[in-house]
Every structure is written in structure tokens, then in C-alpha cells.
Design a protein around this motif. Structure first.
Motif, PDB file in Angstrom:
ATOM      1  N   TYR A   2      27.083   0.687  -3.760  1.00 50.93           N
ATOM      2  CA  TYR A   2      26.008   0.654  -2.777  1.00 50.93           C
ATOM      3  C   TYR A   2      26.194  -0.509  -1.813  1.00 50.93           C
ATOM      4  CZ  TYR A   2      23.162   4.177  -5.145  1.00 50.93           C
ATOM      5  OH  TYR A   2      22.692   5.358  -5.681  1.00 50.93           O
ATOM      6  N   ARG A   3      25.723  -0.266  -0.585  1.00 55.15           N
ATOM      7  CA  ARG A   3      25.638  -1.390   0.329  1.00 55.15           C
ATOM      8  C   ARG A   3      24.683  -2.434  -0.243  1.00 55.15           C
ATOM      9  NH1 ARG A   3      24.078   2.487   5.342  1.00 55.15           N
ATOM     10  NH2 ARG A   3      26.078   3.588   5.568  1.00 55.15           N
ATOM     11  N   ARG A   4      24.856  -3.626   0.214  1.00 54.30           N
ATOM     12  CA  ARG A   4      23.988  -4.697  -0.259  1.00 54.30           C
ATOM     13  C   ARG A   4      22.573  -4.476   0.265  1.00 54.30           C
ATOM     14  NH1 ARG A   4      25.195 -11.157   0.472  1.00 54.30           N
ATOM     15  NH2 ARG A   4      23.427 -11.929  -0.778  1.00 54.30           N
ATOM     16  N   PRO A   5      21.576  -4.375  -0.609  1.00 60.01           N
ATOM     17  CA  PRO A   5      20.197  -4.175  -0.135  1.00 60.01           C
ATOM     18  C   PRO A   5      19.675  -5.429   0.548  1.00 60.01           C
ATOM     19  CG  PRO A   5      20.431  -3.615  -2.467  1.00 60.01           C
ATOM     20  CD  PRO A   5      21.655  -4.368  -2.073  1.00 60.01           C
ATOM     21  N   VAL A   6      18.716  -5.234   1.428  1.00 57.96           N
ATOM     22  CA  VAL A   6      18.047  -6.369   2.055  1.00 57.96           C
ATOM     23  C   VAL A   6      17.202  -7.068   0.995  1.00 57.96           C
ATOM     24  CG1 VAL A   6      16.445  -7.098   3.850  1.00 57.96           C
ATOM     25  CG2 VAL A   6      17.993  -5.183   4.271  1.00 57.96           C
ATOM     26  N   ALA A   7      17.349  -8.392   0.914  1.00 55.02           N
ATOM     27  CA  ALA A   7      16.601  -9.157  -0.088  1.00 55.02           C
ATOM     28  C   ALA A   7      15.108  -9.073   0.193  1.00 55.02           C
ATOM     29  CB  ALA A   7      17.063 -10.610  -0.098  1.00 55.02           C
ATOM     30  N   ALA A   8      14.335  -8.925  -0.863  1.00 54.48           N
ATOM     31  CA  ALA A   8      12.877  -8.875  -0.732  1.00 54.48           C
ATOM     32  C   ALA A   8      12.255  -9.649  -1.882  1.00 54.48           C
ATOM     33  CB  ALA A   8      12.384  -7.427  -0.733  1.00 54.48           C
ATOM     34  N   LYS A   9      11.078 -10.182  -1.646  1.00 49.02           N
ATOM     35  CA  LYS A   9      10.385 -10.962  -2.663  1.00 49.02           C
ATOM     36  C   LYS A   9       9.415 -10.088  -3.451  1.00 49.02           C
ATOM     37  CE  LYS A   9      10.592 -15.668  -0.846  1.00 49.02           C
ATOM     38  NZ  LYS A   9      11.180 -16.221  -2.073  1.00 49.02           N
ATOM     39  N   ALA A  10       9.234 -10.435  -4.712  1.00 46.07           N
ATOM     40  CA  ALA A  10       8.240  -9.784  -5.576  1.00 46.07           C
ATOM     41  C   ALA A  10       7.968 -10.728  -6.731  1.00 46.07           C
ATOM     42  CB  ALA A  10       8.743  -8.439  -6.075  1.00 46.07           C
ATOM     43  N   HIS A  11       6.707 -10.886  -7.075  1.00 44.64           N
ATOM     44  CA  HIS A  11       6.354 -11.804  -8.150  1.00 44.64           C
ATOM     45  C   HIS A  11       6.062 -11.081  -9.457  1.00 44.64           C
ATOM     46  CE1 HIS A  11       2.455 -10.293  -7.118  1.00 44.64           C
ATOM     47  NE2 HIS A  11       1.875 -10.975  -8.077  1.00 44.64           N
ATOM     48  N   SER A  12       6.066  -9.732  -9.428  1.00 41.92           N
ATOM     49  CA  SER A  12       5.786  -8.954 -10.639  1.00 41.92           C
ATOM     50  C   SER A  12       6.321  -7.548 -10.432  1.00 41.92           C
ATOM     51  CB  SER A  12       4.277  -8.908 -10.912  1.00 41.92           C
ATOM     52  OG  SER A  12       3.618  -8.133  -9.917  1.00 41.92           O
ATOM     53  N   ILE A  13       6.134  -6.711 -11.439  1.00 41.40           N
ATOM     54  CA  ILE A  13       6.560  -5.311 -11.308  1.00 41.40           C
ATOM     55  C   ILE A  13       5.484  -4.473 -10.630  1.00 41.40           C
ATOM     56  CG2 ILE A  13       8.107  -5.447 -13.272  1.00 41.40           C
ATOM     57  CD1 ILE A  13       6.031  -4.004 -14.944  1.00 41.40           C
ATOM     58  N   GLY A  14       4.411  -5.117 -10.188  1.00 39.12           N
ATOM     59  CA  GLY A  14       3.408  -4.453  -9.363  1.00 39.12           C
ATOM     60  C   GLY A  14       2.554  -3.452 -10.109  1.00 39.12           C
ATOM     61  N   VAL A  15       2.325  -2.306  -9.441  1.00 42.76           N
ATOM     62  CA  VAL A  15       1.406  -1.303  -9.988  1.00 42.76           C
ATOM     63  C   VAL A  15       1.952  -0.682 -11.275  1.00 42.76           C
ATOM     64  CG1 VAL A  15       2.406   0.626  -8.694  1.00 42.76           C
ATOM     65  CG2 VAL A  15      -0.003   0.691  -9.321  1.00 42.76           C
ATOM     66  N   GLU A  67       0.829  -1.203   0.000  1.00 47.32           N
ATOM     67  CA  GLU A  67       0.000   0.000   0.000  1.00 47.32           C
ATOM     68  C   GLU A  67       0.863   1.252   0.000  1.00 47.32           C
ATOM     69  OE1 GLU A  67      -2.751  -0.061   3.200  1.00 47.32           O
ATOM     70  OE2 GLU A  67      -3.748  -1.902   2.562  1.00 47.32           O
ATOM     71  N   TYR A  68       1.974   1.221   0.730  1.00 45.33           N
ATOM     72  CA  TYR A  68       2.880   2.373   0.775  1.00 45.33           C
ATOM     73  C   TYR A  68       3.446   2.663  -0.623  1.00 45.33           C
ATOM     74  CZ  TYR A  68       7.026   5.159   1.865  1.00 45.33           C
ATOM     75  OH  TYR A  68       7.981   6.134   1.892  1.00 45.33           O
ATOM     76  N   GLU A  69       3.956   1.626  -1.287  1.00 40.78           N
ATOM     77  CA  GLU A  69       4.542   1.824  -2.608  1.00 40.78           C
ATOM     78  C   GLU A  69       3.480   2.243  -3.630  1.00 40.78           C
ATOM     79  OE1 GLU A  69       6.976  -1.282  -4.059  1.00 40.78           O
ATOM     80  OE2 GLU A  69       8.351  -1.229  -2.360  1.00 40.78           O
ATOM     81  N   SER A  70       2.277   1.683  -3.523  1.00 37.89           N
ATOM     82  CA  SER A  70       1.212   2.047  -4.464  1.00 37.89           C
ATOM     83  C   SER A  70       0.816   3.511  -4.296  1.00 37.89           C
ATOM     84  CB  SER A  70      -0.010   1.141  -4.258  1.00 37.89           C
ATOM     85  OG  SER A  70       0.306  -0.201  -4.515  1.00 37.89           O
ATOM     86  N   SER A  71       0.707   3.965  -3.042  1.00 35.05           N
ATOM     87  CA  SER A  71       0.340   5.359  -2.782  1.00 35.05           C
ATOM     88  C   SER A  71       1.417   6.308  -3.283  1.00 35.05           C
ATOM     89  CB  SER A  71       0.111   5.566  -1.281  1.00 35.05           C
ATOM     90  OG  SER A  71      -0.200   6.908  -1.001  1.00 35.05           O
ATOM     91  N   LEU A  72       2.680   5.990  -3.002  1.00 39.81           N
ATOM     92  CA  LEU A  72       3.772   6.850  -3.456  1.00 39.81           C
ATOM     93  C   LEU A  72       3.883   6.824  -4.978  1.00 39.81           C
ATOM     94  CD1 LEU A  72       6.152   8.658  -2.650  1.00 39.81           C
ATOM     95  CD2 LEU A  72       7.578   6.602  -2.531  1.00 39.81           C
ATOM     96  N   THR A  73       3.674   5.672  -5.570  1.00 38.31           N
ATOM     97  CA  THR A  73       3.747   5.550  -7.025  1.00 38.31           C
ATOM     98  C   THR A  73       2.707   6.435  -7.694  1.00 38.31           C
ATOM     99  OG1 THR A  73       4.556   3.277  -6.875  1.00 38.31           O
ATOM    100  CG2 THR A  73       3.555   3.954  -8.959  1.00 38.31           C
ATOM    101  N   LEU A  74       1.479   6.419  -7.177  1.00 37.94           N
ATOM    102  CA  LEU A  74       0.423   7.240  -7.765  1.00 37.94           C
ATOM    103  C   LEU A  74       0.778   8.718  -7.700  1.00 37.94           C
ATOM    104  CD1 LEU A  74      -2.425   7.408  -8.978  1.00 37.94           C
ATOM    105  CD2 LEU A  74      -3.316   7.516  -6.655  1.00 37.94           C
ATOM    106  N   LYS A  75       1.263   9.171  -6.537  1.00 40.55           N
ATOM    107  CA  LYS A  75       1.617  10.596  -6.392  1.00 40.55           C
ATOM    108  C   LYS A  75       2.746  10.982  -7.347  1.00 40.55           C
ATOM    109  CE  LYS A  75       0.520  10.907  -1.455  1.00 40.55           C
ATOM    110  NZ  LYS A  75       0.129   9.500  -1.269  1.00 40.55           N
TER     111      LYS A  75
END
Length: 900
Positions: free
Chosen positions: A703-716, A538-546
Motif C-alpha cells: 500500500y501507499r503510505r497513508p496520510v498520518a492522522a491522530k486518534a486518542h482511542s478506538i472511538g465508537v 461524525e462521518y465515521e460514526s455514521s458509517l460505523t453504525l450503518k
């Protein structure tokens, strides 16, 4: 999963399991001599002295336990020093209670002499417990599904391939969600290397983000993000495997960072495929899917770039024989046509052939191939999106992400949301009490958010109007200089007033875009945080829209103005339209406005790409160089692996967000206005070839190594791309109809041409109307009087001796009807192809669908056999009970098969 109570339950279970299986485990309190803070460490004898430790070591002092995460902090004597010390003490104690093992490096041993480092190791028991909580899938059996058959194209594409051991470092496996009570089921050869480092740092970060550190106002405070925000800790990051320029020593794990840099982050490998499986293993699926998308988009751009380049070459070859520019440049035709002044009073009359070179350049992009390319791009964008869905489905299968959204993404709460919530509500799905934020608490922030976005979008429109005012004032000034005494002499200049103001106005507009972007980014992030979104999605979707709404208006508003408004509301001599009753609205060049749209698009698109690559590559490089130079004050001390990574730039939680935003904005330039600039796909292709390697280089080295995160698509972003694809059909149809000069030429060719051998001869004269100079009002007529009775202007109006003086002629209505007909026909044809292609191309390829079903069936069968063997061992000689359980398990297996 987001409830702190879950953390407490898992914490208790992890520490109990750890103590049961490790009799040597104990927690002691040791006083740090420099700070007075209490550290909670695992007591184990040190295997070798500190001074003998390699600076590239990724292990604790014992040389055995791998460092999975690092926290850093300094003594803050200015503000809340005791409070921060107490929070760190509580936090680190709770981390140890959760089963993590901590080791602190004193500031006296660090190079800058002031930074403490807390090194964190997750033992097997903790990894196993949280791998089950997070639903991490691990291998249970090597896959027996044969790889896809090699096609004849593989031999041709062999030079573009990487070695198999780089792109596919591990064989394919059947996988299942890890269960610590079924450890015998999984292929565990070595517990220290069973979980990849990306899964290890993801698990540790999950614990860090939910670990409490105290209470305030009766509410429990938890999460590393809050501690970072309050500067209790300076940074929190997982370690890189080692140096990027050399492999690891034989006793250490494989340095995947070095392999990535050697085979991916080098510009000499720009033509090679990307090692996506290794990227996913090292950085996680979220970063892996971004590079997969960028690579696929770049591949598809190559086809559009080839067709666009062919259209440009056609325009280049046919430029000399273009009938319109030949008439404009002809001294006997264009040299004899006197045009009306471009501004009031100070501007003089001018000859049409002064725009000779501009008309030739306009033909490069405004020719017969423009219509073909606009239709081609409408079909290309559909193929791109449909084939990307297939590629994405294949990655979901290969990366074990098929069921990810359903299991994980929708249920993980943001720590900030949990901390701010005072209410709880039962989740109808999990039947557990979860933090809840009532709507009336959110409404004020939603209103502020909407008002802020509207204000900044209005500010962009106001800036665009200011640039238009600048263009009009400069236009009048340049026109007065260029059309003074020499204006009626036969001259040829490429720098017409229109083109001069277009160039300077585009550059000014680009600078304003960058300034507005800088400020809006900061404000939009702050407002989105204040909305307190429930989940990271929800955070990324809201920021993406703005951000997208703002940048859409910011980058494209000037292009929309030139394409659809400039030259459309000018009026005619004696009755011009004025902006704010001061400046006369801009006119298009006699050859059309398309060349000005091309100029605007080229400057903004190219400038954005050059500035973006410079910012992404040079900016972190300079910051890291300065940070290392400032921190390395004690060169005789060990510059350890964690210190080296600490001095790198942080990728941040929004790092990928800005990468996607940059790509989507570029996609808009390539699709929305491509009819005016067929070289746009080629520029985007060249930029993306560089972009992939720049992103890989900075991620691997700067860059420092980012924390690994899961995602199954490019989302919104996928929905945004679909929306832009649909809009692009309409914008290109309108550009061809109203901005290009193709439709008026076709109407003249079929309806008004009188010369059968040269049908377009006389088109220029037909497109210019006649105005009687004596009809000029006093405030608009040139101050210098000349012996001229009439002048010409671009429009379809009756001459002064006609009964319908200065009214639109019948040719105007014929052209307008043709334009509207073209828009309707083109949109229907392209949309018909789009829908047919979308219907014909399946979202999931047939072979992938079959592989998914096969893997699900085999996983169920493996679990079935495992449970039967376990039952046989547990039930022993009780054959009747065993037979009954076998029937139950067989029924479950048959049910699973029937649902495949």
C-alpha cells in the motif's frame, strides 16, 4: 479550524514569513512542453542531472529538499480537459502562495509515458506555521521521569521483546504545543529532521484539503478530495522512506519502512512484540492505536484460548464415558428405540442409535465444562475491556494525546461539508462564523438512510428464511434416502439428516453473507456521504453504525436462529408446526441442537477469517503486480520512488474502518456464542497472530503510505464492544439453558434418577415421549406400513394412555423452571463480577496518572522559566518592572501547581 478563511490567513502569514526569511524565494511561471499547463516552481539551480538521480531518492532534483507529498495526473482529452487544466493551475498556484514548493515531472520522463507527477516540499516556515495551527506537540526537554521498574516477568518475556532501539528509537521527552515564536524553547538540532515525516505529510495534507482551486456558482471550491473525485488528479499520497527490503544509503534519512518490515512485517516474528512507537512515528497515531488494540486483544485471547482448549480436552477425554451417548449407541437401548419420522409421507421410522456418532461429537461441546466456560468468558470480556482502557490511557500519555479530543478532533470540519454548506452560523465556543447545514436539508437523507438500512436488514432476514426453506426441503430429501430400507436396521452414521442439512445450509448462508456484504458496503458509503456529516468523526460514526447494524444481522442471524429458534417450535407428531404451511419445522438431534450451532459458527467464523486474510493479502498483491506490469513499458527510464509508490494500492480513508469492523465481528463470534464452541478463542487467536503480520506486511509493502492522522482511542468501536460484552452474558446464559442439554440432565439427576450408582442411566428414555402411530393424520404418516404401534420423539409430554394425552408433563415444567432459574442466577453472578471488576480497576493506572501530572507541571515550569529569561532580556535594567512580571509569572506557576 475548518473555515477556508483560516487557510487564507495562515497562507498569507506563511508566505510573508517565508519571503522575509528567504531572500532567494521567488515564484516564476514555466510552461510545460507536453501539456500547456502552467506550473509554479521555486527557482533553484539543479545540483545534479536527472539521469544521475537514484530511483530511490526521496528528494527534489536539488538533492536537498525532501518530498513530503506527491500528486499525479494524466491528460484527459475525452472530458473537461481545459477545465481540469485550469483547476490544476489555480490549485498549484494557491499551494505555492501558501508557501509550499512544487516540482513537476513531465510525462515523458515517467515509465508509462503518460503520467505527470507534482512533487511537494514543505519548507521550515510552513511546517512551523501549521504545526502551531494543528497544535502539534514537540519536545522541549528530555524527561527525568524514571522508567517503570523491571519485574521478574521481564526475564521470562525477554525472547518476545524487540531491541530497544527498534521499539524506542528516541528517548522520552517533555513536550509542549509548538510555537514558532518560541523556537528557542524546543530541542531543534536540525530543522530538516525536527518534524517527523508523519507530521510533515499530515501538515501538507491539511493544506491540500483546504486549498481553493476556483469558484462555481459563486461558491469557492477547495480541497484535494474534490479534485480527486472529479479525476482532475489521479492520486495524492506521501512517499515511503525507501525500499522495504534494503536500508537507506548513509547520506539519506533512516529508512523506517525497512526497519518496520524487518522487525514487524515478517511472519517469522509472529511471537515478537510490535514496535508500536515506530509504527506511530511512521504511520501516525490512528494506525498505531489500531495495531496496539489488535495486539492487546490477541494477548488477552491467549488466556481465553487456553481455558477453552482445556474445556475441549475435558470433553474429548470424557466422551467415551458419556452416559447419554452410551445409551444412544447401546444396541439394547438406543437400538431398540424406534423414532418417529423426520418428515411427512416419504420419511420412514428410524432407530435412535443411528445418531450414535453425532451424540458423541455433541458431547465435545455440550458437557459440564460448558457452564464454567460461559461464566469465565463473561468475566474475561470485562477484564479485557477494563485492562484495554488502562492500556489506552498509557498510550495517550506516551503519545502526547491526553488533551487531543478537546483541542482538535471536535472542531475540524470535513472539506466536503464546507463545500456543500450555503449557510453560516456562529460557533458558541470559538465565537467565529462557521459553515452550517440546517436540519431540514438533512432530514430527507436521514430518512433515506434509515429506510435503506432497514431494507437491507430485512433482505438479510429474507435470505435467512430462504436458507431455512432450503434446509427443510433438503432435510426431507436426505431423510427419505437415509431412512429407507435400512432405517430400522442397526446402523451408525455421523451424517444424520440434521447434520447434513446444517453443513450445506451453513455453507450456502456464508456465500449469501459475502454477496450481501459486497453490495451493502458500496451503498452505505454513498448514503453516508449524502448525509453530509460535519466532521470526520461524525462521518465515521455514521458509517460505523450503518455497517455494524447490517453486519451484525448478516453474520449472526443464522446463529441466533439455530441457538434460540430451531427445534423450539416443532410441535409433536400429529400436530406439527409448518413453515408457510409447506415445510415442517426443523427438529434438533436427540442429543440437542448445540452441535449444529457449533457447526454453523465454525463454518461462518473460519470461512470469514480465511476469506478476509486472502482478500487482504492476495488481492492487493495481484493488483500491484498487474499495475506494475502494465505501467513499466519503458524499462530504460528511471522507475522513481514516486512512481513505485504510485503503482501501489491506496489504503484509503476507510482502510482502518474495515479492519476494526472485521475485528469487532470476530469479537462477537468469540463472546456471543462461545458457550457452544470453546475453541472459538483459539481460532481467533491463531487468526489474529496471522492477521497482525498480514496487516503489517500489506501496509508496509503493498500500500501507499497513508496520510498520518491522530486518534486518542478506538472511538465508537469501544462503545460497540461494551454493548456486545453485555449482550454476550445473556446469549450464553440462554444457550446453556435452552440449546445445551445440561439443564435437563441436571433436573433428571436431582429429581428423577432412580439408579443411585449411575444417576444418569435412563435419561435418554426419560427425555423421549411416546406417540401412538394410529394417531398420525393420513397426510403425515409414512406411506410404507410397518408392524409398529408407537414411536418416540424428543419432548416432555404425557403418553397416549394418560388423561392429559400429549400435554406437557410435569417434568417439562420442572426443566423450564430450572432453565429460567439458571439464566437469572448466571446473569446476576456474572454482572456482579463485571461491576465489581469495573469499579475496582481504574481507567487510568495510578503511575500513568502521576506521570501525566508530573509532565504537566514540568511543562508549565519550563514555559515559566523560558518566559522569565525572555523578560530579563527584553526589560534589561528596569528592575522594578521585571520584578513585577516575575511575581505575575510566579502566581501563574503556583496556580498551575494547585490544579495538578
Amino acid at each position: 479550524m475548518g473555515d477556508p478563511n483560516v487557510f487564507e490567513m495562515v497562507e498569507a502569514e506563511a508566505i510573508n514569513t517565508s519571503r522575509e526569511e528567504d531572500s532567494d524565494f521567488q515564484i516564476i511561471e514555466s510552461l510545460s512542453t507536453s501539456t500547456g499547463e502552467t506550473s509554479f516552481l521555486i527557482t533553484e539551480p539543479r545540483k545534479f542531472p536527472k539521469h544521475k538521480q537514484s530511483k530511490d531518492s526521496i528528494f527534489l532534483r536539488d538533492g536537498i529538499r525532501q518530498i513530503d507529498f506527491v500528486l499525479s495526473y494524466v491528460d484527459d482529452v475525452k472530458k473537461d480537459m481545459e477545465l481540469k487544466m485550469e483547476r490544476r493551475k489555480e490549485f498549484q498556484l494557491n499551494l505555492c502562495k501558501a508557501g509550499l514548493e512544487l516540482e513537476i515531472e513531465d510525462k515523458q520522463d515517467s515509465e508509462d509515458g503518460k503520467t505527470y507527477f507534482v512533487k511537494i516540499h514543505a519548507p521550515w516556515e510552513v511546517l512551523a506555521t501549521y504545526a502551531e495551527v494543528l497544535g502539534i506537540k514537540m519536545p522541549v526537554k528530555e524527561s527525568d521521569i524514571p522508567p517503570p521498574e523491571r519485574s521478574s516477568w521481564n526475564c521470562v518475556l525477554e525472547p518476545l521483546k524487540l531491541p530497544r532501539n527498534v521499539n524506542h528509537p528516541h528517548p522520552e521527552y517533555f513536550t509542549a504545543q509548538f510555537n514558532r515564536h518560541r523556537q528557542e524553547l524546543f530541542l531543534i538540532e536540525n530543522k530538516t529532521t525536527f518534524f517527523p515525516s508523519s507530521s510533515r505529510n499530515r501538515i501538507v495534507y491539511y493544506i491540500l484539503s483546504r486549498c481553493p482551486f476556483g469558484t462555481e456558482d459563486g461558491k469557492k471550491r477547495f480541497g484535494i478530495e474534490r479534485l480527486l473525485t472529479s479525476n482532475t488528479y489521479l492520486s495524492a499520497y506521501p512517499l515511503h522512506d525507501g525500499q522495504y527490503w534494503k536500508p537507506s544509503e548513509p547520506s539519506n534519512p533512516v529508512n523506517e519502512r525497512y526497519i518496520l518490515h524487518k522487525n514487524w512485517a515478517r511472519f517469522s516474528y509472529f511471537y515478537k512484540e510490535q514496535p508500536l512507537n515506530l509504527i506511530r512515528r511512521y504511520y501516525g497515531e490512528k494506525i498505531g492505536i489500531y495495531f496496539a488494540f489488535l495486539g492487546f486483544y490477541t494477548e488477552m485471547l491467549s488466556f481465553a484460548a487456553i481455558v477453552g482448549l482445556a474445556c475441549f480436552i475435558y470433553g474429548l477425554l470424557s466422551m467415551k464415558n458419556n452416559p447419554s451417548s452410551l445409551e444412544i449407541c447401546d444396541p439394547e437401548i438406543g437400538g431398540q428405540i424406534i423414532m418417529c419420522p423426520l418428515c411427512d409421507l416419504v420419511c420412514d421410522y428410524w432407530r435412535l442409535n443411528s445418531t450414535c456418532l453425532a451424540s458423541k461429537f455433541s458431547h465435545l461441546f455440550d458437557n459440564e465444562s460448558t457452564v464454567f466456560f460461559a461464566i469465565f468468558m463473561g468475566i474475561w470480556v470485562t477484564l479485557f475491556l477494563e485492562f484495554w482502557k488502562q492500556r489506552q490511557a498509557k498510550l495517550e500519555y506516551e503519545w502526547d494525546m491526553v488533551d487531543f479530543e478537546e483541542e482538535q478532533q471536535q472542531h475540524q470540519l470535513r472539506p466536503e461539508f464546507e463545500a456543500m454548506c450555503k449557510h453560516r452560523k456562529m460557533n458558541p465556543v470559538t465565537k467565529e462564523m462557521e459553515p452550517h447545514m440546517p436540519l431540514y436539508n438533512r432530514i430527507p437523507w436521514y430518512v433515506l438512510s434509515g429506510a435503506t438500512v432497514t431494507f437491507w436488514m430485512s433482505l438479510v432476514i429474507a435470505s435467512m428464511v430462504a436458507v431455512i426453506a432450503y434446509r427443510l426441503s433438503v432435510y426431507a430429501t436426505v431423510a427419505s434416502f437415509m431412512e429407507s430400507e435400512t432405517s430400522l436396521k442397526p446402523v451408525r452414521s455421523v451424517l444424520t439428516p440434521q447434520l447434513t442439512t446444517s453443513l450445506t445450509g451453513s455453507c450456502l448462508n456464508f456465500i449469501i453473507i459475502l454477496i450481501l456484504n459486497f453490495f451493502y458496503e458500496k451503498i452505505s458509503v454513498w448514503i453516508t456521504k449524502m448525509e453530509i456529516p460535519r466532521t470526520h468523526q461524525e462521518y465515521e460514526s455514521s458509517l460505523t453504525l450503518k455497517m455494524f447494524l447490517f453486519q451484525f444481522v448478516n453474520y449472526y442471524s443464522s446463529c441466533f436462529y439455530v441457538a434460540f429458534f430451531k427445534g423450539k417450535f416443532v410441535g409433536y407428531p400429529g400436530k406439527y408446526t409448518y413453515l408457510f404451511n409447506v415445510w415442517r419445522n426443523e427438529e434438533c438431534d436427540p442429543a440437542g441442537c448445540l452441535i449444529e450451532l457449533t457447526t454453523q459458527l465454525t463454518i461462518i467464523m473460519t470461512g470469514k477469517q480465511i476469506f478476509g486474510n486472502f482478500k487482504e493479502a492476495i488481492y492487493p498483491f495481484i493488483l500491484n503486480w498487474w499495475r506494475r506490469r502494465r505501467s513499466r513499458t519503458n524499462s530504460e527510464k528511471l522507475y522513481s520512488r514516486w512512481e513505485q509508490d504510485h503503482d501501489l494500492e491506496s489504503f484509503g480513508s476507510l482502510g482502518l474502518f474495515y479492519e476494526y469492523l472485521e475485528t469487532v465481528i470476530q469479537f462477537g463470534f468469540v463472546t456471543l456464542f462461545v458457550a457452544s464452541f470453546p475453541l472459538a478463542p483459539l481460532l481467533a487467536l491463531l487468526n489474529n497472530i496471522i492477521e497482525i503480520r498480514v496487516d503489517a506486511w500489506k501496509l508496509t509493502t503493498q500500500y501507499r503510505r497513508p496520510v498520518a492522522a491522530k486518534a486518542h482511542s478506538i472511538g465508537v468501536w469501544q462503545d460497540i464492544l461494551y454493548g456486545m460484552a453485555v449482550l454476550s452474558v445473556a446469549t450464553n446464559a440462554f444457550i446453556v439453558a435452552f440449546t445445551s442439554d445440561i439443564i435437563p440432565r441436571l433436573v433428571y439427576y436431582y429429581a428423577y434418577a432412580t439408579n443411585t450408582t449411575e444417576p444418569l442411566k435412563g435419561y435418554i428414555n426419560s427425555s423421549l415421549s411416546v406417540f401412538l402411530i394410529s394417531d398420525f393424520p393420513n397426510r403425515t404418516a409414512p406411506s410404507e406400513k410397518r408392524g409398529i404401534t408407537t414411536c418416540r420423539y424428543r419432548d416432555y409430554r404425557y403418553p397416549p394412555n394418560h388423561d392429559w394425552k400429549y400435554f406437557h408433563s410435569m417434568q417439562f415444567w420442572h426443566v423450564l423452571a430450572a432453565k429460567m432459574t439458571f439464566i437469572i442466577v448466571m446473569e446476576h453472578v456474572v454482572f456482579l463480577f463485571k461491576f465489581l471488576l469495573a469499579w475496582k480497576i481504574p481507567d487510568v493506572p495510578k503511575d500513568v496518572s502521576e506521570r501525566i501530572k508530573r509532565e504537566k507541571l514540568m511543562t508549565v515550569k519550563i514555559l515559566h522559566d523560558f518566559e522569565l529569561n525572555k523578560l530579563r532580556e527584553n526589560l534589561g535594567l528596569n528592575s522594578n518592572l521585571f520584578a513585577k512580571e516575575v511575581m505575575i509569572q510566579e502566581n501563574k506557576l503556583q496556580l498551575a501547581k494547585s490544579t495538578m
